[in-house]
Scaffold this motif. Structure first.
Motif: not given
Length: 207
Positions: A60-62, A115-119
């Motif tokens: 749930r942490v993004f 650089s676009l990073v989604l976690r």
């Protein structure tokens, strides 16, 4: 002396009206030019490590983090799109980090700017599409499974208003900061002028 008192009251009234107009102009700018503005924080490696640690074992942490190089024009282009993208996902924190000073660039095997990073938890995805708002929205929606909001209004706004590059990238001034400086400057000048005029009036009265 009565005439001087009336003039002083008139100056105070004019100054009060000016202050009200300045506040109204600031409010109008915010509602017209940046109706969906959402601040994007600049972080460092320590803060990013904390975010990554919080996401371990919790899907749930993004969050989104943009690795940039201030000399790259492509980073500026993505920054403009990102400023429109962030308000569409109010529950998703958006961050930026100087890629040239970040160890995560090599740790995450990122090879280019921007650089676009989604976690999401322990999962990560690197954006590899074009720098269009529609493609970015689709990327975020598909990864975090949260629909964007108000997309049509932002798409209509995009060709009419340019939100500009980020202050951290191009050194531009925040319009609200400019209005604040203007307010303080005018208030200070008005106060000093009134004090000088009061002193002059007192000298003339004594004379």
């Amino acid at each position: 002396q009565s005439t001087w008192g009336n003039c002083k009251k008139m100056r105070q009234l004019v100054f009060s009206v000016f202050c009200c107009l300045s506040l109204c102009c600031g409010s109008a700018y915010k509602n017209d030019v940046c109706p969906l503005y959402k601040p994007i924080s600049l972080i460092d490696d320590n803060q990013l490590s904390t975010l990554v640690a919080e996401g371990k074992g919790d899907s749930r942490v993004f969050f989104s983090v943009h690795f940039f190089a201030s000399s790259s024009p492509f980073c500026h282009e993505l920054a403009e799109m990102e400023q429109l993208l962030a308000p569409l996902f109010p529950s998703v924190p958006f961050y930026r980090i100087d890629g040239l000073s970040s160890s995560y660039l090599s740790r995450w095997n990122l090879r280019s700017f921007p650089s676009l990073v989604l976690r999401r938890g322990t999962l990560a995805a690197v954006y590899q599409g074009d720098r269009s708002l529609e493609s970015l929205v689709e990327f975020v929606e598909s990864f975090i499974d949260i629909p964007a909001r108000n997309l049509s209004s932002v798409v209509e706004l995009q060709p009419q208003h340019s939100l500009g590059q980020l202050p951290m990238l191009d050194g531009s001034m925040d319009p609200y900061l400019v209005l604040s400086f203007l307010f303080v400057a005018v208030w200070s000048l008005s106060w000093l002028k009134i004090r000088v005029w009061d002193s002059s009036a007192a000298v003339r009265t004594v004379s």
